[in-house]
Design a protein around this motif. Structure first.
Motif: not given
Length: 72
Positions: A22-33, A35-50
């Motif tokens: 899930q790309y999740t607005p409002g979170i400050k960094t990536a995290m992994f849940d 229990k529910n096996r969900v990878l949450m990624l932040p939505i940042w402007q100008d994030i590099s692919q690396d």
């Protein structure tokens, strides 16, 4: 949309399971849940692919190697 799909596929392949991504607005960094096996990624402007690959790789490591509370 192509980038989101390829990043999702990368995360699932690295985790070796069908995790949700899930790309999740409002979170400050990536995290992994664990229990529910969900990878949450932040939505940042100008994030590099690396940097996005670094976040995905780090968090999928938790999917593989971090036990849940029930596994202790």
């Amino acid at each position: 949309m192509q980038t989101v799909n390829s990043q999702t596929l990368l995360a699932k392949l690295l985790a070796s399971e069908n995790i949700s991504v899930q790309y999740t607005p409002g979170i400050k960094t990536a995290m992994f849940d664990l229990k529910n096996r969900v990878l949450m990624l932040p939505i940042w402007q100008d994030i590099s692919q690396d940097l996005e690959h670094l976040l995905i790789g780090h968090e999928t490591g938790h999917a593989i190697d971090t036990p849940t509370a029930e596994e202790y």
